[in-house]
Design an enzyme around this catalytic site. Structure first.
Site, PDB file in Angstrom:
ATOM      1  N   GLY A  18     -58.434  55.835 -45.564  1.00 57.73           N
ATOM      2  CA  GLY A  18     -57.577  56.235 -44.468  1.00 57.73           C
ATOM      3  C   GLY A  18     -57.868  55.412 -43.231  1.00 57.73           C
ATOM      4  O   GLY A  18     -58.404  54.305 -43.313  1.00 57.73           O
ATOM      5  N   CYS A  19     -57.546  55.945 -42.068  1.00 56.75           N
ATOM      6  CA  CYS A  19     -57.773  55.232 -40.812  1.00 56.75           C
ATOM      7  C   CYS A  19     -59.236  54.820 -40.695  1.00 56.75           C
ATOM      8  O   CYS A  19     -60.145  55.649 -40.812  1.00 56.75           O
ATOM      9  CB  CYS A  19     -57.387  56.127 -39.639  1.00 56.75           C
ATOM     10  SG  CYS A  19     -57.696  55.380 -38.033  1.00 56.75           S
TER      11      CYS A  19
END
Length: 206
Positions: free
Chosen positions: A50-51
């Site tokens: 993810g981020c």
């Protein structure tokens, strides 16, 4: 009323997607060079979950971790910019490069923490961030790392987690733009889609 409030909340989460706020205020320079070879006596690991802001934030807290850098890996495009990666067309995933002292912490412990701080069951997303650039992947540098990552995945599956994390050979790592580095330390904000969960000690919820 509840539905309207919930939709507003979800909309705010989407607006908070990794890099969206700051990239609107400054035009980032493209990553210009691959990461240097790690110093003697250190090892590296590459993780995408993810981020990269949140993954970086939690992994750099581990004792024995010397440096965590946000960047891009897994695509064919050289020196990708954040805009190119976030389009989902470059093939890259938001990835962190973890440099650690193997005398103080082993690769398995770093990888275990990675699986605890993001949801490895999500496919091409992490929380409100959606797209292949947010996929879950471990990019390994050799057979020992591959074996360690695969063993951890097997443990999670035995606990009932439908792990979607890919284990792939590491390619070239491109450091992300400067404004992505140490994001939560600099801004004093709180990770919005990463948090520690003791998945290895508790079964998945049915």
């Amino acid at each position: 009323m509840f539905t309207t409030t919930r939709r507003l909340f979800l909309g705010l989460l989407v607006l908070a997607a990794c890099g969206s706020t700051e990239s609107n205020h400054k035009k980032p320079a493209p990553a210009s060079a691959p990461a240097p070879i790690p110093a003697a006596g250190t090892e590296v690991g590459y993780f995408a979950g993810g981020c990269f802001w949140g993954v970086e934030h939690f992994l750099e807290q581990l004792p024995g971790v010397l440096d965590v850098e946000s960047g891009y890996m897994g695509g064919a495009l050289d020196a990708p910019s954040y805009e190119q990666v976030s389009s989902g067309d470059s093939g890259h995933a938001e990835t962190v490069r973890v440099t650690f002292d193997p005398q103080k912490i082993g690769y398995e412990a770093v990888a275990k923490r990675f699986f605890e701080i993001h949801d490895p069951t999500e496919i091409d997303r992490q929380g409100p961030d959606i797209g292949t650039q947010y996929r879950s992947a471990v990019f390994v540098t050799g057979p020992e790392q591959r074996a360690a990552a695969s063993a951890l995945i097997a443990r999670l599956k035995a606990n009932g987690y439908a792990v979607a994390t890919a284990v792939e050979d590491a390619g070239r790592f491109w450091p992300a733009e400067e404004y992505h580095q140490n994001y939560y330390v600099r801004t004093r904000k709180t990770p919005y889609c990463h948090m520690p969960v003791p998945r290895f000690d508790q079964p998945a919820r049915s």
